[in-house]
Design a protein around this motif. Structure first.
Motif, PDB file in Angstrom:
ATOM      1  N   MET A 222     -82.326  33.929 -48.306  1.00 11.87           N
ATOM      2  CA  MET A 222     -80.851  34.242 -48.307  1.00 11.87           C
ATOM      3  C   MET A 222     -80.855  34.616 -46.881  1.00 11.87           C
ATOM      4  SD  MET A 222     -80.003  37.206 -50.482  1.00 11.87           S
ATOM      5  CE  MET A 222     -78.997  37.882 -49.702  1.00 11.87           C
ATOM      6  N   ALA A 223     -79.339  34.638 -46.341  1.00 13.96           N
ATOM      7  CA  ALA A 223     -78.936  35.489 -45.066  1.00 13.96           C
ATOM      8  C   ALA A 223     -79.032  36.669 -45.262  1.00 13.96           C
ATOM      9  CB  ALA A 223     -77.666  34.717 -44.882  1.00 13.96           C
ATOM     10  N   SER A 224     -80.355  37.783 -44.656  1.00 14.48           N
ATOM     11  CA  SER A 224     -80.131  39.178 -44.634  1.00 14.48           C
ATOM     12  C   SER A 224     -79.056  39.686 -44.758  1.00 14.48           C
ATOM     13  CB  SER A 224     -81.325  39.826 -44.252  1.00 14.48           C
ATOM     14  OG  SER A 224     -81.600  38.875 -42.402  1.00 14.48           O
ATOM     15  N   SER A 225     -78.298  39.488 -43.888  1.00 12.32           N
ATOM     16  CA  SER A 225     -76.815  40.189 -42.902  1.00 12.32           C
ATOM     17  C   SER A 225     -76.078  40.490 -44.502  1.00 12.32           C
ATOM     18  CB  SER A 225     -76.290  39.900 -42.076  1.00 12.32           C
ATOM     19  OG  SER A 225     -76.803  38.453 -41.147  1.00 12.32           O
ATOM     20  N   ALA A 226     -76.423  38.982 -45.033  1.00  9.99           N
ATOM     21  CA  ALA A 226     -75.033  38.922 -46.798  1.00  9.99           C
ATOM     22  C   ALA A 226     -75.017  39.646 -47.650  1.00  9.99           C
ATOM     23  CB  ALA A 226     -75.249  37.880 -46.878  1.00  9.99           C
ATOM     24  N   VAL A 227     -76.588  40.782 -47.447  1.00  7.51           N
ATOM     25  CA  VAL A 227     -76.350  42.338 -48.144  1.00  7.51           C
ATOM     26  C   VAL A 227     -75.000  42.801 -48.147  1.00  7.51           C
ATOM     27  CG1 VAL A 227     -77.794  43.388 -49.992  1.00  7.51           C
ATOM     28  CG2 VAL A 227     -78.445  41.120 -49.132  1.00  7.51           C
ATOM     29  N   LEU A 228     -75.701  43.346 -46.409  1.00 10.86           N
ATOM     30  CA  LEU A 228     -74.322  43.661 -46.375  1.00 10.86           C
ATOM     31  C   LEU A 228     -73.019  43.680 -46.222  1.00 10.86           C
ATOM     32  CD1 LEU A 228     -76.115  46.320 -43.769  1.00 10.86           C
ATOM     33  CD2 LEU A 228     -76.509  46.450 -46.405  1.00 10.86           C
ATOM     34  N   LEU A 229     -72.747  42.477 -45.787  1.00 17.31           N
ATOM     35  CA  LEU A 229     -71.349  42.014 -45.317  1.00 17.31           C
ATOM     36  C   LEU A 229     -70.925  42.287 -46.854  1.00 17.31           C
ATOM     37  CD1 LEU A 229     -72.055  39.196 -42.658  1.00 17.31           C
ATOM     38  CD2 LEU A 229     -70.169  41.809 -43.176  1.00 17.31           C
ATOM     39  N   GLY A 230     -71.974  40.927 -47.716  1.00 15.09           N
ATOM     40  CA  GLY A 230     -70.982  41.253 -49.150  1.00 15.09           C
ATOM     41  C   GLY A 230     -69.923  42.180 -49.921  1.00 15.09           C
ATOM     42  N   ARG A 231     -71.189  43.321 -49.623  1.00 14.85           N
ATOM     43  CA  ARG A 231     -70.726  44.878 -50.085  1.00 14.85           C
ATOM     44  C   ARG A 231     -69.718  45.387 -49.243  1.00 14.85           C
ATOM     45  NH1 ARG A 231     -72.448  46.031 -53.695  1.00 14.85           N
ATOM     46  NH2 ARG A 231     -70.128  47.213 -53.830  1.00 14.85           N
ATOM     47  N   SER A 232     -69.299  45.067 -47.962  1.00 15.15           N
ATOM     48  CA  SER A 232     -68.577  45.363 -47.165  1.00 15.15           C
ATOM     49  C   SER A 232     -66.943  44.191 -47.786  1.00 15.15           C
ATOM     50  CB  SER A 232     -67.894  45.275 -45.353  1.00 15.15           C
ATOM     51  OG  SER A 232     -69.138  44.510 -45.269  1.00 15.15           O
ATOM     52  N   CYS A 233     -67.024  43.691 -47.626  1.00 16.37           N
ATOM     53  CA  CYS A 233     -66.120  42.624 -48.489  1.00 16.37           C
ATOM     54  C   CYS A 233     -66.234  42.648 -49.823  1.00 16.37           C
ATOM     55  CB  CYS A 233     -66.480  40.808 -48.374  1.00 16.37           C
ATOM     56  SG  CYS A 233     -66.711  40.309 -46.809  1.00 16.37           S
ATOM     57  N   ALA A 234     -66.254  43.402 -50.847  1.00 19.18           N
ATOM     58  CA  ALA A 234     -66.000  43.571 -52.114  1.00 19.18           C
ATOM     59  C   ALA A 234     -65.696  45.190 -52.272  1.00 19.18           C
ATOM     60  CB  ALA A 234     -67.165  43.264 -52.941  1.00 19.18           C
ATOM     61  N   ASP A 235     -66.028  46.135 -51.139  1.00 19.32           N
ATOM     62  CA  ASP A 235     -65.425  47.198 -51.232  1.00 19.32           C
ATOM     63  C   ASP A 235     -64.350  47.341 -50.332  1.00 19.32           C
ATOM     64  OD1 ASP A 235     -67.104  48.057 -52.896  1.00 19.32           O
ATOM     65  OD2 ASP A 235     -68.112  49.355 -50.547  1.00 19.32           O
ATOM     66  N   MET A 236     -64.198  46.126 -49.260  1.00 23.97           N
ATOM     67  CA  MET A 236     -62.434  45.717 -48.731  1.00 23.97           C
ATOM     68  C   MET A 236     -61.587  45.169 -49.768  1.00 23.97           C
ATOM     69  SD  MET A 236     -62.198  47.056 -45.641  1.00 23.97           S
ATOM     70  CE  MET A 236     -61.121  46.479 -45.387  1.00 23.97           C
ATOM     71  N   LEU A 237     -61.490  44.612 -51.065  1.00 18.71           N
ATOM     72  CA  LEU A 237     -60.787  44.242 -51.788  1.00 18.71           C
ATOM     73  C   LEU A 237     -60.242  45.127 -52.432  1.00 18.71           C
ATOM     74  CD1 LEU A 237     -62.807  40.763 -52.593  1.00 18.71           C
ATOM     75  CD2 LEU A 237     -60.530  41.291 -51.770  1.00 18.71           C
ATOM     76  N   ASN A 238     -61.497  46.260 -52.913  1.00 21.84           N
ATOM     77  CA  ASN A 238     -61.227  47.192 -54.002  1.00 21.84           C
ATOM     78  C   ASN A 238     -60.323  48.301 -53.129  1.00 21.84           C
ATOM     79  OD1 ASN A 238     -61.874  49.671 -55.059  1.00 21.84           O
ATOM     80  ND2 ASN A 238     -63.086  49.044 -56.850  1.00 21.84           N
ATOM     81  N   ALA A 239     -60.153  47.695 -52.292  1.00 25.59           N
ATOM     82  CA  ALA A 239     -59.216  49.005 -51.201  1.00 25.59           C
ATOM     83  C   ALA A 239     -58.245  48.272 -51.368  1.00 25.59           C
ATOM     84  CB  ALA A 239     -60.169  49.831 -49.846  1.00 25.59           C
ATOM     85  N   ALA A 240     -58.080  47.209 -50.566  1.00 24.34           N
ATOM     86  CA  ALA A 240     -56.746  46.790 -51.178  1.00 24.34           C
ATOM     87  C   ALA A 240     -56.049  46.842 -52.777  1.00 24.34           C
ATOM     88  CB  ALA A 240     -56.529  45.279 -50.393  1.00 24.34           C
ATOM     89  N   VAL A 241     -56.659  46.371 -53.692  1.00 30.13           N
ATOM     90  CA  VAL A 241     -55.940  46.773 -54.507  1.00 30.13           C
ATOM     91  C   VAL A 241     -55.855  48.116 -55.107  1.00 30.13           C
ATOM     92  CG1 VAL A 241     -56.278  46.346 -57.124  1.00 30.13           C
ATOM     93  CG2 VAL A 241     -57.351  44.767 -55.920  1.00 30.13           C
ATOM     94  N   GLY A 242     -56.505  48.756 -54.944  1.00 33.05           N
ATOM     95  CA  GLY A 242     -56.630  50.389 -54.443  1.00 33.05           C
ATOM     96  C   GLY A 242     -55.100  50.677 -54.114  1.00 33.05           C
ATOM     97  N   LEU A 243     -55.036  49.951 -53.172  1.00 30.00           N
ATOM     98  CA  LEU A 243     -53.749  50.382 -52.160  1.00 30.00           C
ATOM     99  C   LEU A 243     -52.410  50.068 -53.005  1.00 30.00           C
ATOM    100  CD1 LEU A 243     -54.343  50.275 -48.571  1.00 30.00           C
ATOM    101  CD2 LEU A 243     -53.705  51.945 -49.939  1.00 30.00           C
ATOM    102  N   VAL A 244     -52.334  48.969 -53.324  1.00 28.48           N
ATOM    103  CA  VAL A 244     -51.258  48.471 -53.987  1.00 28.48           C
ATOM    104  C   VAL A 244     -50.830  49.297 -55.158  1.00 28.48           C
ATOM    105  CG1 VAL A 244     -50.878  46.218 -55.620  1.00 28.48           C
ATOM    106  CG2 VAL A 244     -51.798  45.938 -53.814  1.00 28.48           C
ATOM    107  N   VAL A 245     -51.924  49.621 -56.659  1.00 28.22           N
ATOM    108  CA  VAL A 245     -51.803  50.431 -57.036  1.00 28.22           C
ATOM    109  C   VAL A 245     -50.736  51.384 -56.665  1.00 28.22           C
ATOM    110  CG1 VAL A 245     -52.869  51.684 -58.921  1.00 28.22           C
ATOM    111  CG2 VAL A 245     -53.660  49.713 -58.690  1.00 28.22           C
ATOM    112  N   LEU A 246     -51.320  52.059 -55.487  1.00 23.09           N
ATOM    113  CA  LEU A 246     -50.811  53.473 -55.615  1.00 23.09           C
ATOM    114  C   LEU A 246     -49.668  53.435 -55.011  1.00 23.09           C
ATOM    115  CD1 LEU A 246     -51.841  56.489 -55.233  1.00 23.09           C
ATOM    116  CD2 LEU A 246     -53.206  56.245 -52.799  1.00 23.09           C
TER     117      LEU A 246
END
Lengths: 259, 315
Positions: free
Chosen positions: A97-121
């Motif tokens: 696989m594309a090796s940078s995807a491991v770190l990029l996927g982590r950051s994308c998922a965490d950004m989505l998580n942050a967005a949801v967290g902000l909406v709740v807050l």
């Protein structure tokens, strides 16, 4: 490039599936800041004063938004450490696989998580009487600054997660996030702290985002120090500086797993 | 390198600080065969497997897997291999199917193809019923089967099994062995690391024994065992008073000098032709009127193999 996008999306999806498969930690992660808002807003808030006057809960919410961005660094670190320990990271590394995807996927998922967290807050804030008094554009910009801070801290979290070799180190690092969060202008004005401590709090990257968003939201208690008055600049410069340092460090550390 | 060679390693070395983990490892695995890398903890088996699966760069030496250089053609090596590590490297939160779909997608399969492949593997590994359960709730054996399935999403040419049955119960272990045999029958080349002599014996065509980062002996399982003097007979007597007489009887039937342990009333000796010597010994003891409490015929333990091999090295 297509491959990188596809693999990044696959790994982002993986985290979204985690939310569905195991909602409890996600819900706790979302409710913790809400609980903190209630605790500070109603329990301690009466005893706390807003520099320059104003409603404490209006003062508190920008601090809580930014603090949530900081505390979610813990989940980034935990995810990185867990994958490394379970051998999942090694499985990814042994695949074509594309090796940078491991770190990029982590950051994308965490950004989505942050967005949801902000909406709740935000919903929580609106319920306790917080309002953005700024223009629509200023409000959007304030949330953009919050997400920028989160994006920067994701890379700090990934880097620290890659450095750690066990749950003990993780627990230690998670505790160290607390002073970073509290030693800021999130809950109280740095003016009320002893001199040197106030200065540290004033220059905390978190405080820059807090002061900048207070200004943009038109909330009280921005403060009058030089750092607070120029907060908009620092709220951009600090996160970018962190990204410039920790993104390459993370990539290097990830590559160095093969040494 | 000929297309008949699945893995070839020459002079691999690896050091961490002052510790030499690999000290010039040479290996060769023919296509469609099973190479067993046998050794105790810290012998360098896992490090060797990590170098060959592109997870770790060797300090020196070179290695080719499926015809590709592990250092310069890592991507093509990765497309040709499957890896089953010591821990089941699967996502504990996701269910079995989502795990396999994810790994198939990361191997470059389109979504529909990935789903089809996942279903096929779930059926094959008897995980169909558990497909929607989170992996965290799987038993050790199921998790290992899923791990094996995950390493097969791309139908690898060379499969690396790093201590695949460590921590499994005997039943699950037998299942993994059966699966590996089926894969080999279908043409997969397998490199297996193990601490268990029996496992290497069961699965491998060729065994390389590792100690202190080097291959200290290699050959077919039969050849290695012959070198060790084969199996051992152990007789436990009812009465310690009979030890001396029994020792003489066993010396006669095995043609070897038996070892006597007075505390456990046990006499042990190597045997070449297993059951025939066993029968002869038991009959002779019976004829001599010696009361026998227990008789066992066992393979040499890995410890004995190492004592033998390292002893020979030192000599």
């Amino acid at each position: 490039m297509n491959r990188l996008a596809a693999d990044t999306w696959t790994l982002t999806q993986r985290d979204l599936r985690h939310w569905v498969a195991q909602p409890t930690p996600v819900v706790i992660g979302l409710l913790f800041p809400v609980m903190t808002v209630l605790m500070f807003g109603f329990l301690f808030g009466g005893a706390l004063s807003v520099p320059g006057g104003g409603n404490y809960r209006e003062f508190l919410m920008p601090g809580m938004f930014a603090l949530t961005m900081v505390f979610s660094m813990e989940s980034t670190m935990a995810a990185v450490v867990t994958d490394a320990q379970r051998g999942v990271t090694d499985r990814f590394r042994s695949m074509p696989m594309a090796s940078s995807a491991v770190l990029l996927g982590r950051s994308c998922a965490d950004m989505l998580n942050a967005a949801v967290g902000l909406v709740v807050l935000v919903v929580c804030g609106l319920l306790v009487g917080w309002r953005s008094n700024g223009s629509f554009g200023a409000t959007v910009l304030a949330f953009a600054l919050l997400l920028l801070l989160r994006f920067a801290l994701i890379w700090v979290g990934i880097y620290l997660g890659l450095l750690m070799n066990g749950p003990e180190a993780l627990a230690a690092a998670q505790i160290l996030v607390w002073p970073l969060g509290f030693l800021s202008s999130a809950f109280v004005s740095p003016d009320t702290m002893p001199g040197w401590l106030g200065t540290v709090a004033e220059w905390n990257p978190l405080s820059a985002t807090v002061a900048a968003t207070r200004t943009l939201f038109g909330n009280p208690g921005v403060g009058t120090s030089w750092a607070a008055e120029n907060a908009a600049v620092f709220a951009v410069v600090w996160p970018i500086l962190l990204v410039v340092i920790f993104l390459p460090l993370s990539v290097r550390r990830y590559r160095a797993l093969s040494h | 390198m000929g297309s008949e060679t699945a893995v070839r390693a020459e002079g691999l070395t690896k050091r961490y600080g002052g510790t030499t983990v690999l000290d010039g490892v040479d290996l060769r695995l023919e296509r469609g065969r099973v190479l067993g890398l046998l050794g105790q903890n810290g012998a360098g088996k896992t490090t060797t497997a990590r170098v060959l699966t592109t997870l770790l760069k060797a300090d020196s030496g070179r290695a080719e897997v499926a015809g590709f250089d592990v250092a310069t053609e890592a991507r093509r090596v990765r497309a040709s291999i499957g890896l089953v590590g010591q821990h089941a490297a699967v996502d504990e939160v996701l269910n079995g199917r989502d795990n396999l779909v994810m790994f198939a997608r990361l191997h470059g399969l389109r979504p529909s193809a990935a789903r089809a492949r996942a279903n096929e593997l779930l059926e094959r590994f008897r995980l169909g019923d558990a497909a929607k359960r989170p992996v965290g709730k799987y038993s050790g054996g199921m998790r290992r089967r899923l791990d094996l399935a995950a390493s097969l999403v791309c139908t690898p040419k060379v499969l690396f099994l790093d201590e695949p049955t460590t921590g499994l119960d005997p039943h699950s272990r037998a299942e993994v062995w059966a699966e590996v045999r089926a894969l080999v029958a279908a043409g997969t080349s397998v490199l297996l690391t193990t601490q268990y002599l029996e496992e290497a014996d069961q699965l491998a065509d060729h065994i390389a024994v590792m100690a202190a980062g080097r291959v200290i002996a290699e050959g077919s399982p039969a050849a290695l065992k012959a070198d060790l003097g084969g199996d051992r007979i152990e007789v436990v007597l009812h009465e310690a008073a009979d030890l001396a007489r029994a020792q003489a009887v066993i010396a006669a039937t095995t043609g070897e000098e038996p070892l006597v342990d007075n505390d456990t009333r046990m006499i042990g000796a190597p045997v070449d032709d297993r059951v025939r010597t066993l029968t002869r010994t038991v009959n002779a003891l019976h004829d001599a009127g010696i009361d026998v409490e227990d008789v066992t015929l066992r393979r040499p333990t890995l410890d004995e193999v190492f004592l033998h091999l390292t002893g020979k090295e030192a000599a």
